[in-house]
Design a protein around this motif. Structure first.
Motif, PDB file in Angstrom:
ATOM      1  N   CYS A 102       5.670   4.989   1.191  1.00  0.00           N
ATOM      2  CA  CYS A 102       5.483   3.551   1.004  1.00  0.00           C
ATOM      3  C   CYS A 102       6.473   2.730   1.820  1.00  0.00           C
ATOM      4  O   CYS A 102       6.419   1.500   1.779  1.00  0.00           O
ATOM      5  CB  CYS A 102       5.558   3.176  -0.470  1.00  0.00           C
ATOM      6  SG  CYS A 102       7.160   3.500  -1.238  1.00  0.00           S
ATOM      7  N   ASN A 103       7.379   3.387   2.561  1.00  0.00           N
ATOM      8  CA  ASN A 103       8.351   2.638   3.359  1.00  0.00           C
ATOM      9  C   ASN A 103       7.653   1.798   4.425  1.00  0.00           C
ATOM     10  O   ASN A 103       6.612   2.183   4.966  1.00  0.00           O
ATOM     11  CB  ASN A 103       9.339   3.598   4.025  1.00  0.00           C
ATOM     12  CG  ASN A 103      10.282   4.220   3.016  1.00  0.00           C
ATOM     13  OD1 ASN A 103       9.921   5.157   2.314  1.00  0.00           O
ATOM     14  ND2 ASN A 103      11.499   3.693   2.924  1.00  0.00           N
ATOM     15  N   THR A 104       8.235   0.648   4.726  1.00  0.00           N
ATOM     16  CA  THR A 104       7.679  -0.262   5.717  1.00  0.00           C
ATOM     17  C   THR A 104       8.695  -0.547   6.807  1.00  0.00           C
ATOM     18  O   THR A 104       9.900  -0.337   6.632  1.00  0.00           O
ATOM     19  CB  THR A 104       7.261  -1.587   5.063  1.00  0.00           C
ATOM     20  OG1 THR A 104       8.414  -2.169   4.408  1.00  0.00           O
ATOM     21  CG2 THR A 104       6.164  -1.366   4.032  1.00  0.00           C
ATOM     22  N   GLU A 105       8.214  -1.024   7.945  1.00  0.00           N
ATOM     23  CA  GLU A 105       9.085  -1.418   9.048  1.00  0.00           C
ATOM     24  C   GLU A 105       9.810  -2.714   8.700  1.00  0.00           C
ATOM     25  O   GLU A 105       9.234  -3.625   8.089  1.00  0.00           O
ATOM     26  CB  GLU A 105       8.265  -1.618  10.331  1.00  0.00           C
ATOM     27  CG  GLU A 105       7.549  -0.367  10.816  1.00  0.00           C
ATOM     28  CD  GLU A 105       8.482   0.558  11.579  1.00  0.00           C
ATOM     29  OE1 GLU A 105       9.702   0.493  11.363  1.00  0.00           O
ATOM     30  OE2 GLU A 105       7.978   1.356  12.380  1.00  0.00           O
ATOM     31  N   PHE A 106      11.063  -2.818   9.139  1.00  0.00           N
ATOM     32  CA  PHE A 106      11.870  -3.985   8.789  1.00  0.00           C
ATOM     33  C   PHE A 106      11.299  -5.261   9.404  1.00  0.00           C
ATOM     34  O   PHE A 106      11.275  -6.322   8.767  1.00  0.00           O
ATOM     35  CB  PHE A 106      13.311  -3.778   9.275  1.00  0.00           C
ATOM     36  CG  PHE A 106      14.216  -4.935   8.978  1.00  0.00           C
ATOM     37  CD1 PHE A 106      14.738  -5.108   7.710  1.00  0.00           C
ATOM     38  CD2 PHE A 106      14.543  -5.862   9.963  1.00  0.00           C
ATOM     39  CE1 PHE A 106      15.564  -6.186   7.419  1.00  0.00           C
ATOM     40  CE2 PHE A 106      15.369  -6.937   9.689  1.00  0.00           C
ATOM     41  CZ  PHE A 106      15.883  -7.093   8.409  1.00  0.00           C
ATOM     42  N   ASP A 107      10.824  -5.176  10.648  1.00  0.00           N
ATOM     43  CA  ASP A 107      10.396  -6.391  11.345  1.00  0.00           C
ATOM     44  C   ASP A 107       8.980  -6.829  11.001  1.00  0.00           C
ATOM     45  O   ASP A 107       8.672  -8.028  11.014  1.00  0.00           O
ATOM     46  CB  ASP A 107      10.519  -6.215  12.860  1.00  0.00           C
ATOM     47  CG  ASP A 107       9.802  -4.968  13.360  1.00  0.00           C
ATOM     48  OD1 ASP A 107       9.433  -4.134  12.517  1.00  0.00           O
ATOM     49  OD2 ASP A 107       9.619  -4.833  14.584  1.00  0.00           O
ATOM     50  N   THR A 108       8.087  -5.879  10.647  1.00  0.00           N
ATOM     51  CA  THR A 108       6.694  -6.234  10.383  1.00  0.00           C
ATOM     52  C   THR A 108       6.327  -6.219   8.910  1.00  0.00           C
ATOM     53  O   THR A 108       5.348  -6.859   8.503  1.00  0.00           O
ATOM     54  CB  THR A 108       5.747  -5.267  11.118  1.00  0.00           C
ATOM     55  OG1 THR A 108       5.888  -3.954  10.551  1.00  0.00           O
ATOM     56  CG2 THR A 108       6.068  -5.226  12.611  1.00  0.00           C
ATOM     57  N   GLY A 109       7.066  -5.483   8.099  1.00  0.00           N
ATOM     58  CA  GLY A 109       6.704  -5.336   6.704  1.00  0.00           C
ATOM     59  C   GLY A 109       5.510  -4.431   6.490  1.00  0.00           C
ATOM     60  O   GLY A 109       4.977  -4.340   5.376  1.00  0.00           O
ATOM     61  N   VAL A 121       0.830  -1.202   0.000  1.00  0.00           N
ATOM     62  CA  VAL A 121       0.000   0.000   0.000  1.00  0.00           C
ATOM     63  C   VAL A 121       0.867   1.256   0.000  1.00  0.00           C
ATOM     64  O   VAL A 121       1.973   1.276   0.562  1.00  0.00           O
ATOM     65  CB  VAL A 121      -0.953   0.055   1.222  1.00  0.00           C
ATOM     66  CG1 VAL A 121      -1.942  -1.109   1.191  1.00  0.00           C
ATOM     67  CG2 VAL A 121      -0.183   0.088   2.528  1.00  0.00           C
ATOM     68  N   PHE A 122       0.366   2.295  -0.667  1.00  0.00           N
ATOM     69  CA  PHE A 122       0.863   3.645  -0.445  1.00  0.00           C
ATOM     70  C   PHE A 122       0.011   4.253   0.662  1.00  0.00           C
ATOM     71  O   PHE A 122      -1.189   3.939   0.778  1.00  0.00           O
ATOM     72  CB  PHE A 122       0.742   4.495  -1.711  1.00  0.00           C
ATOM     73  CG  PHE A 122       1.692   4.105  -2.809  1.00  0.00           C
ATOM     74  CD1 PHE A 122       3.010   4.542  -2.789  1.00  0.00           C
ATOM     75  CD2 PHE A 122       1.257   3.320  -3.869  1.00  0.00           C
ATOM     76  CE1 PHE A 122       3.897   4.180  -3.799  1.00  0.00           C
ATOM     77  CE2 PHE A 122       2.125   2.962  -4.887  1.00  0.00           C
ATOM     78  CZ  PHE A 122       3.444   3.387  -4.850  1.00  0.00           C
ATOM     79  N   TYR A 123       0.600   5.118   1.468  1.00  0.00           N
ATOM     80  CA  TYR A 123      -0.172   5.732   2.543  1.00  0.00           C
ATOM     81  C   TYR A 123       0.149   7.217   2.645  1.00  0.00           C
ATOM     82  O   TYR A 123       1.227   7.677   2.278  1.00  0.00           O
ATOM     83  CB  TYR A 123       0.080   5.023   3.881  1.00  0.00           C
ATOM     84  CG  TYR A 123       1.536   4.934   4.304  1.00  0.00           C
ATOM     85  CD1 TYR A 123       2.127   5.911   5.103  1.00  0.00           C
ATOM     86  CD2 TYR A 123       2.325   3.848   3.902  1.00  0.00           C
ATOM     87  CE1 TYR A 123       3.457   5.824   5.489  1.00  0.00           C
ATOM     88  CE2 TYR A 123       3.660   3.759   4.282  1.00  0.00           C
ATOM     89  CZ  TYR A 123       4.217   4.745   5.075  1.00  0.00           C
ATOM     90  OH  TYR A 123       5.539   4.659   5.453  1.00  0.00           O
ATOM     91  N   ARG A 124      -0.834   7.944   3.149  1.00  0.00           N
ATOM     92  CA  ARG A 124      -0.734   9.398   3.302  1.00  0.00           C
ATOM     93  C   ARG A 124      -1.174   9.756   4.710  1.00  0.00           C
ATOM     94  O   ARG A 124      -2.337   9.489   5.100  1.00  0.00           O
ATOM     95  CB  ARG A 124      -1.604  10.105   2.268  1.00  0.00           C
ATOM     96  CG  ARG A 124      -1.656  11.638   2.398  1.00  0.00           C
ATOM     97  CD  ARG A 124      -2.320  12.246   1.171  1.00  0.00           C
ATOM     98  NE  ARG A 124      -2.584  13.664   1.305  1.00  0.00           N
ATOM     99  CZ  ARG A 124      -1.665  14.627   1.154  1.00  0.00           C
ATOM    100  NH1 ARG A 124      -0.411  14.295   0.880  1.00  0.00           N
ATOM    101  NH2 ARG A 124      -1.994  15.897   1.290  1.00  0.00           N
TER     102      ARG A 124
END
Length: 381
Positions: free
Chosen positions: A236-243, A189-192
């Motif tokens: 669109c960046n995600t957390e390393f541990d959760t994705g 997902v993209f998020y704003r």
């Protein structure tokens, strides 16, 4: 006309002036002229007696302006052409309070070259910055056998503004950004992130459609999209541990999420727009997604490097035959994605952020660190 001793000129590096500067290009020598030894100023005032010898340069012409160069020419009396041996150019950032006043402490601002055919090119990233207003005035001079100079009066002051980064400059930034982007990680997902009032305004005043807004001045001064391209801004960046997208945000407690395929489809084109940092270890890459044939797409085609959606180090869309598309983002940089068209709330989902509001990480109108060797190129900042 006044006399100036040859010994009053020195290069900024402490060397003697080159005897053979490049033909009709000033690009490697800046000089410091002690004010006590100048008897004229760019405004034309005289401190000592003068004699009629060289005519005052006039009708300054500035052309072919880029982010770190320009061409300059002027008119003078025909009889001067065979006498003039040197040109003195006084260059200064334009002062808002007094646009015709030169600020000599902004060094280096004084340039010298042997007389060459006009117009001539002035180039130098160390004294020219993109999108910056400058004032320029010129003198002509004749070097005498005893080392003194006969100098004309200063010309009138002329103003001009440097341009944006060219596509070639952006490609240099793109290569530097790609070298630290890190490996690609999947996302969906993209998020704003915004405050609740923003989304309430979109519902009530904009028909449930987020309108494009003009890009602010954050990042590199020379980025062509600053103050020129409108879009809706996503991450669109995600957390390393959760994705998953992070729970923290510097922009507000409400989050709009939209499936990646809605914005990053085969009908959109991907462009590289900027690479910068804000005096922190974090580096940001600005990308533009523009629907093919849209106004934003036409703007980007003329100014930005286009990226292959399947093969680039920042944001990819790949698809095996018979499978769903896979979307990936660079892990080691923070991506700011500008979607150059309106986005309907109905195409996504609105939710709440449970983490802290990290206001110190906002990039709104953030200025780029000009000293960072990672994200700067040698064409100003």
């Amino acid at each position: 006309m006044v006399y100036i001793r040859d010994s009053c000129f020195s290069c900024s590096a402490g060397k003697h002036l080159p005897t053979d500067p490049p033909c009709n290009v000033i690009s490697s020598c800046s000089i410091s002229i002690p004010r006590a030894q100048l008897t004229t100023t760019p405004s034309g005032s005289l401190a000592e007696s003068t004699m009629e010898f060289l005519s005052r340069p006039h009708s300054i012409r500035i052309s072919e302006v880029t982010c770190d160069s320009f061409r300059i020419g002027w008119a003078a009396e025909p009889g001067d052409a065979g006498r003039v041996t040197h040109y003195f150019i006084d260059l200064s950032r334009k002062e808002a309070r007094d646009p015709n006043r030169f600020k000599h402490k902004d060094v280096p601002t004084k340039l010298v070259t042997k007389a060459v055919p006009l117009p001539m090119t002035v180039r130098g990233h160390w004294f020219l910055s993109p999108r910056t207003e400058y004032s320029v005035a010129v003198q002509t001079a004749v070097k005498q056998p005893d080392g003194e100079y006969l100098v004309s009066e200063w010309s009138e002051v002329t103003e001009f503004c440097t341009g944006d980064y060219s596509r070639a400059h952006l490609q240099q930034l793109q290569l530097k950004a790609g070298s630290i982007a890190g490996r690609l990680r999947p996302f969906s997902v993209f998020y704003r992130n915004q405050n609740h009032e923003y989304f309430q305004h979109v519902r009530l005043q904009c028909g449930g459609v987020m309108p494009p807004v003009l890009k602010d001045s954050s990042g590199s001064v020379g980025s062509p999209i600053n103050g020129a391209l409108s879009g809706v801004f996503f991450s669109c960046n995600t957390e390393f541990d959760t994705g998953l997208p992070p729970n923290d945000s510097p922009y507000g407690a409400a989050r709009f999420q939209i499936p990646a395929g809605r914005l990053f489809s085969p009908d959109t084109r991907l462009y590289f727009a900027d690479f910068y940092c804000m005096y922190t270890p974090y580096h940001y890459v600005v990308l533009v997604l523009a629907p093919s044939g849209s106004q934003g797409d036409c703007f980007c085609q003329d100014r930005l490097p286009e990226l292959d959606p399947a093969h680039n180090p920042f944001l990819t869309r790949t698809q095996q035959e018979g499978a769903e598309p896979v979307y990936s983002h660079a892990h080691d940089v923070i991506l700011e994605v500008v979607f150059a068209a309106p986005v309907a709330l109905a195409h996504g989902m609105l939710g709440e952020i449970s983490g802290h509001m990290l206001m110190s990480q906002t990039t709104a109108n953030a200025k780029k660190d000009p000293s960072c060797k990672t994200c700067n190129i040698s064409v100003g900042r």
